[in-house]
Design an enzyme around this catalytic site. Structure first.
Site, PDB file in Angstrom:
ATOM      1  N   LYS A  53       0.840  -1.211   0.000  1.00  0.00           N
ATOM      2  CA  LYS A  53       0.000   0.000   0.000  1.00  0.00           C
ATOM      3  C   LYS A  53       0.874   1.261   0.000  1.00  0.00           C
ATOM      4  CE  LYS A  53      -0.304  -0.351   5.044  1.00  0.00           C
ATOM      5  NZ  LYS A  53      -1.153  -0.827   6.164  1.00  0.00           N
ATOM      6  N   ARG A 151     -10.677  -0.359  15.004  1.00  0.00           N
ATOM      7  CA  ARG A 151     -10.681   0.326  13.712  1.00  0.00           C
ATOM      8  C   ARG A 151     -11.809  -0.300  12.920  1.00  0.00           C
ATOM      9  NH1 ARG A 151      -4.892   0.960  10.688  1.00  0.00           N
ATOM     10  NH2 ARG A 151      -5.247  -1.224  10.180  1.00  0.00           N
ATOM     11  N   HIS A 180      -6.046  -7.414  13.097  1.00  0.00           N
ATOM     12  CA  HIS A 180      -4.847  -6.589  13.013  1.00  0.00           C
ATOM     13  C   HIS A 180      -4.326  -6.292  14.415  1.00  0.00           C
ATOM     14  CE1 HIS A 180      -1.959  -4.083  11.024  1.00  0.00           C
ATOM     15  NE2 HIS A 180      -2.377  -2.978  11.597  1.00  0.00           N
ATOM     16  N   ARG A 236       1.498 -10.871   7.140  1.00  0.00           N
ATOM     17  CA  ARG A 236       1.280  -9.662   6.328  1.00  0.00           C
ATOM     18  C   ARG A 236       2.323  -8.594   6.619  1.00  0.00           C
ATOM     19  NH1 ARG A 236      -3.845  -9.833   8.990  1.00  0.00           N
ATOM     20  NH2 ARG A 236      -3.265  -7.827   9.867  1.00  0.00           N
ATOM     21  N   TYR A 280      14.737  30.973   5.787  1.00  0.00           N
ATOM     22  CA  TYR A 280      13.538  31.695   6.238  1.00  0.00           C
ATOM     23  C   TYR A 280      13.500  31.871   7.751  1.00  0.00           C
ATOM     24  CZ  TYR A 280      11.378  30.814   1.646  1.00  0.00           C
ATOM     25  OH  TYR A 280      11.087  30.775   0.313  1.00  0.00           O
ATOM     26  N   CYS A 332      13.362  24.452   3.416  1.00  0.00           N
ATOM     27  CA  CYS A 332      12.454  25.164   2.514  1.00  0.00           C
ATOM     28  C   CYS A 332      11.653  24.151   1.694  1.00  0.00           C
ATOM     29  CB  CYS A 332      13.235  26.078   1.568  1.00  0.00           C
ATOM     30  SG  CYS A 332      14.476  27.115   2.370  1.00  0.00           S
ATOM     31  N   MET A 333      10.824  24.643   0.787  1.00  0.00           N
ATOM     32  CA  MET A 333      10.005  23.736  -0.014  1.00  0.00           C
ATOM     33  C   MET A 333      10.858  22.860  -0.934  1.00  0.00           C
ATOM     34  SD  MET A 333       6.865  24.556  -2.646  1.00  0.00           S
ATOM     35  CE  MET A 333       5.921  25.525  -1.478  1.00  0.00           C
ATOM     36  N   ASP A 334      11.942  23.432  -1.480  1.00  0.00           N
ATOM     37  CA  ASP A 334      12.704  22.723  -2.510  1.00  0.00           C
ATOM     38  C   ASP A 334      14.189  22.573  -2.194  1.00  0.00           C
ATOM     39  OD1 ASP A 334      10.287  23.090  -4.155  1.00  0.00           O
ATOM     40  OD2 ASP A 334      10.962  25.180  -4.156  1.00  0.00           O
TER      41      ASP A 334
HETATM   42  C1  LIG Z   1      -0.339  -1.797   6.826  1.00  0.00           C
HETATM   43  C2  LIG Z   1      -0.863  -3.096   7.303  1.00  0.00           C
HETATM   44  C3  LIG Z   1       0.007  -4.179   7.505  1.00  0.00           C
HETATM   45  C4  LIG Z   1       1.514  -4.054   7.429  1.00  0.00           C
HETATM   46  O1  LIG Z   1       1.975  -3.371   8.579  1.00  0.00           O
HETATM   47  P1  LIG Z   1       3.559  -3.259   8.885  1.00  0.00           P
HETATM   48  O2  LIG Z   1       3.599  -2.704  10.261  1.00  0.00           O
HETATM   49  O3  LIG Z   1       4.103  -2.315   7.868  1.00  0.00           O
HETATM   50  O4  LIG Z   1       4.116  -4.614   8.750  1.00  0.00           O
HETATM   51  C5  LIG Z   1      -0.557  -5.404   7.819  1.00  0.00           C
HETATM   52  N1  LIG Z   1      -1.900  -5.538   7.948  1.00  0.00           N
HETATM   53  C6  LIG Z   1      -2.756  -4.501   7.789  1.00  0.00           C
HETATM   54  C7  LIG Z   1      -4.218  -4.735   7.956  1.00  0.00           C
HETATM   55  C8  LIG Z   1      -2.270  -3.250   7.473  1.00  0.00           C
HETATM   56  O5  LIG Z   1      -3.123  -2.228   7.327  1.00  0.00           O
END
Ligand SMILES: *Cc1c(COP(=O)(O)O)cnc(C)c1O
Length: 399
Positions: A53, A151, A180, A236, A280, A332-334
């Site tokens: 992601k 969540r 999770h 995961r 700045y 700064c920005m850049d």
């Molecule tokens: C982002 C996410 C992960 C991975 O998390 P890490 O801490 O980067 O390993 C696993 N499961 C779910 C549901 C997530 O949203």
């Protein structure tokens, strides 16, 4: 830092003419990505759903996913359906789970693109079922159980009707059930054992009703690193795959190598006279004459402004010629400025912001600490204005 073997800009907003010439670039070491995937696999001994992601944590969604697919990853995970569609359009064929909560109107898009859906309530199960039936095509779903994150997901203590409905569904293929972990990045947190217990208790309902047990997955990177009981049928990992620890309290129980480095080059050198403020707001001035170089990256690229120098001596650091030097004045920005003191530096000298130079090293973890945030935010914050260069693997096909 070795020269890039290839370059490609996977961002959704390509900047014509900048690819390959902008001195500021994110280097993505695909050999290290392979190494981390293999290490995690060997460590857990169960299938791996690689989390890609948020532009693969800043590393480039499509090139990273293609590379992982070529290395035989079992499954990919993304946050939003759009990320999954982008992967399908790029020819990625492995199973993809969308982890986030969904709106009913999105269900058809999942089914059309063969993306697996996180079903997080009884209502959503009904909506997905109705869409699947109307399309005459089964939806592949993963049930989300909430074991303490508060969540998305049905609370473990009231998940029985949800599990029964999913097990009986005609138009949803129940592939998995998952939850999770909220605190697994800290090996000492008692929360993980509690969440695991709640999860297994919820899963036991499949046995109670005589339904086949779907895949069970629970472990994020913290779970992979610290809690073998959470590995179950699939893991995961996200951040660990990219070679970065999720938390300062995390243990390096697997040999992980950083995949990302962030480098730039000196574009200006000047001597700043004692007392003359830099950048700045005129927040910093040298006590004596000093040498200051300018680096062409700023918060407009996602390099945090929080790395500006502060009166109490905190702020960002960079590596030039193998030595650490402090950022001075505001980012700064850049661009931003670095005080190199009595050291020398020339235009076009390499500046390392994340990564190694000689014996010196600044990890994403350390940069995050300096900026008062977490490495996740640092990596995903580096935006599409910075070209990605891929080394250590076959060249990802340009899009
Ligand atoms: C982002 C996410 C992960 C991975 O998390 P890490 O801490 O980067 O390993 C696993 N499961 C779910 C549901 C997530 O949203």
């Amino acid at each position: 830092m070795q020269a890039p073997e290839s370059s490609a800009n996977p961002s959704d907003v390509p900047v014509p003419g900048t690819v390959g010439t902008r001195p500021t670039r994110v280097m993505v070491d695909l050999a290290n990505l392979s190494h981390n995937l293999a290490g995690i696999r060997a460590h857990v001994g169960v299938p791996v759903m690689a989390i890609v992601k948020a532009n693969a944590y800043g590393h480039g969604l499509v090139p990273v996913a293609r590379h992982l697919q070529a290395r035989g990853v079992d499954q990919l995970g993304v946050a939003f359906v759009e990320e999954g569609v982008q992967l399908r359009r790029a020819g990625v064929t492995v199973p993809i789970l969308v982890l986030g909560g969904i709106c009913a109107r999105q269900a058809g898009q999942f089914i059309a693109h063969d993306l697996e859906i996180t079903v997080s309530s009884l209502d959503k199960l009904r909506q997905v079922e109705a869409t699947a039936e109307a399309m005459g095509r089964k939806a592949v779903i993963h049930l989300k159980i909430d074991t303490g994150m508060e969540r998305i997901g049905v609370h473990s203590y009231s998940s029985r009707a949800f599990i029964e409905a999913a097990a009986a569904s005609r138009w949803c293929e129940l592939k998995a059930v998952y939850s999770h972990l909220a605190c697994a990045d800290d090996p000492r947190s008692p929360m993980t054992a509690l969440q695991l217990e709640r999860f297994l208790e919820a899963c036991a309902h499949f046995e109670r009703i005589g339904a086949p047990m779907p895949l069970r997955h629970l472990a994020n990177s913290g779970g992979v690193l610290h809690f073998p009981q959470t590995w179950l049928d699939m893991v995961r990992p996200g951040i660990a795959l990219y070679g970065v620890l999720p938390d300062p309290a995390s243990r390096r129980s697997i040999d992980l190598r950083p995949v990302m480095s962030l480098v730039s080059q000196v574009v200006y050198f000047k001597v700043v006279r004692a007392g003359n403020p830099v950048s700045y707001g005129a927040t910093w001035a040298p006590a004596g004459d000093t040498r200051v170089v300018t680096v062409p990256i700023g918060y407009g690229d996602g390099y945090p402004r929080a790395l500006s120098s502060s009166a109490d001596g905190r702020g960002g650091q960079v590596l030039i010629r193998g030595r650490r030097h402090p950022i001075v004045g505001r980012v700064c920005m850049d661009q931003f400025m670095v005080d190199i003191g009595a050291d020398s530096a020339w235009n076009e000298d390499e500046v390392v912001l994340i990564g190694a130079q000689g014996d010196a090293f600044i990890g994403a973890e350390e940069l995050a600490r300096m900026a008062g945030t977490i490495p996740y935010e640092i990596m995903v914050g580096l935006n599409g204005r910075i070209p990605r260069h891929y080394v250590g693997g076959p060249e990802p096909q340009p899009r």
